[in-house]
Scaffold this motif. Sequence first.
Motif, PDB file in Angstrom:
ATOM      1  N   THR A 180      24.178  65.771  53.546  1.00  0.00           N
ATOM      2  CA  THR A 180      24.507  66.730  54.600  1.00  0.00           C
ATOM      3  C   THR A 180      23.268  67.475  55.063  1.00  0.00           C
ATOM      4  O   THR A 180      23.040  67.641  56.273  1.00  0.00           O
ATOM      5  CB  THR A 180      25.570  67.728  54.109  1.00  0.00           C
ATOM      6  OG1 THR A 180      26.754  67.010  53.740  1.00  0.00           O
ATOM      7  CG2 THR A 180      25.913  68.732  55.185  1.00  0.00           C
ATOM      8  N   GLU A 181      22.434  67.927  54.119  1.00  0.00           N
ATOM      9  CA  GLU A 181      21.215  68.641  54.472  1.00  0.00           C
ATOM     10  C   GLU A 181      20.247  67.744  55.238  1.00  0.00           C
ATOM     11  O   GLU A 181      19.547  68.201  56.151  1.00  0.00           O
ATOM     12  CB  GLU A 181      20.544  69.189  53.212  1.00  0.00           C
ATOM     13  CG  GLU A 181      21.315  70.300  52.523  1.00  0.00           C
ATOM     14  CD  GLU A 181      21.483  71.520  53.403  1.00  0.00           C
ATOM     15  OE1 GLU A 181      20.521  71.907  54.100  1.00  0.00           O
ATOM     16  OE2 GLU A 181      22.593  72.093  53.418  1.00  0.00           O
ATOM     17  N   LYS A 202      21.716  67.354  58.849  1.00  0.00           N
ATOM     18  CA  LYS A 202      21.980  68.606  59.568  1.00  0.00           C
ATOM     19  C   LYS A 202      21.061  68.854  60.765  1.00  0.00           C
ATOM     20  O   LYS A 202      21.545  69.275  61.837  1.00  0.00           O
ATOM     21  CB  LYS A 202      21.912  69.774  58.591  1.00  0.00           C
ATOM     22  CG  LYS A 202      22.407  71.088  59.174  1.00  0.00           C
ATOM     23  CD  LYS A 202      22.456  72.157  58.096  1.00  0.00           C
ATOM     24  CE  LYS A 202      23.038  73.463  58.647  1.00  0.00           C
ATOM     25  NZ  LYS A 202      23.131  74.502  57.587  1.00  0.00           N
ATOM     26  N   SER A 231      34.306  68.112  56.691  1.00  0.00           N
ATOM     27  CA  SER A 231      32.976  68.161  57.298  1.00  0.00           C
ATOM     28  C   SER A 231      31.999  68.661  56.240  1.00  0.00           C
ATOM     29  O   SER A 231      32.230  69.693  55.596  1.00  0.00           O
ATOM     30  CB  SER A 231      32.967  69.115  58.490  1.00  0.00           C
ATOM     31  OG  SER A 231      31.624  69.413  58.863  1.00  0.00           O
ATOM     32  N   TYR A 241      29.343  70.107  56.656  1.00  0.00           N
ATOM     33  CA  TYR A 241      28.777  71.389  57.053  1.00  0.00           C
ATOM     34  C   TYR A 241      29.657  72.568  56.643  1.00  0.00           C
ATOM     35  O   TYR A 241      29.217  73.716  56.683  1.00  0.00           O
ATOM     36  CB  TYR A 241      28.558  71.423  58.568  1.00  0.00           C
ATOM     37  CG  TYR A 241      27.648  70.319  59.069  1.00  0.00           C
ATOM     38  CD1 TYR A 241      26.431  70.054  58.447  1.00  0.00           C
ATOM     39  CD2 TYR A 241      28.009  69.537  60.153  1.00  0.00           C
ATOM     40  CE1 TYR A 241      25.592  69.042  58.896  1.00  0.00           C
ATOM     41  CE2 TYR A 241      27.185  68.523  60.619  1.00  0.00           C
ATOM     42  CZ  TYR A 241      25.969  68.278  59.985  1.00  0.00           C
ATOM     43  OH  TYR A 241      25.157  67.276  60.430  1.00  0.00           O
TER      44      TYR A 241
END
Length: 283
Positions: free
Chosen positions: A197-198, A201, A248, A250
């Motif tokens: 995710t990071e 992003k 998600s 995020y």
Amino acid sequence: MYKIISKKRLNEAVTQMEIHAPEVAEKAAAGQFIILRVDETGERIPLTIAGYSHGAGTVKIIFQTVGATTKKLSEKEAGEYIADFVGPLGNPTKLDGLKNVCVVGGGVGTAIALPIAEELKRRGAKVTAVIGFKNKDIVILEDEFEKCSDELIVTTDDGSYKERGNVCVPLAKLLTGGEKFDEVIAIGPVIMMKFVTETVKPTGIPVTVSMNPLMIDGTGMCGCCRLTVNRGGKRIVSFACVEGPDYSGYEVDFDEAMTRLNQYGEFEHAAYEKACNLLKKEV
């Protein structure tokens, strides 16, 4: 009772089984899970569906031997039976409209990622698969991913097979190289999904993660599956077995999820050792 149709060892700790469960297979979809009990006195454990055949009425599960119940299940052979096999539970992964997807799988999470990659391919999407493992000895499902991927990248942490490093290394290269995915779907250890995710992003590309925390009843009533997610600037509690398992990336509070999962590690290991000793006495 549910019959084990086939059993295959994928590596020393990971086993694949096909279970005859026509009613589950009829409604199963990629991303959902089942809850089983090995015997009438056993605990309930959730396992994500790793494949299914509507025609044959079978559901495929892939699991790692980490605790007492998975140890007992791994000792079962084809032709034997398990007591309960309930599902499908949870919500299917949302794949409508996706044309170019990166599917990222880590360790045993590749078993969950595979039916998603297969379904995307069946729908005509371009599938880039990145699957990662600690070393060569535990690589699983490479041939299966090869069949359903336009591009397959295999990584090992120690460099003993294919590309060295974790899955974020080739993923970052794909993104900086200009690859425009409609979505990245990541399934594996919570820490892996956090860093995927990071990595994604900065691009703003949607990231879907499959959260498989502790579950007992599969209906949200017990509360064991709770997660904290950030939505609209507010922290709210979500129950993964009924609202998930997909979220998600995020939104998920990964650090809290890891803390909750890790607190049972010592208990799980002790239960595993106890099961091993009991099985030795039976032999």
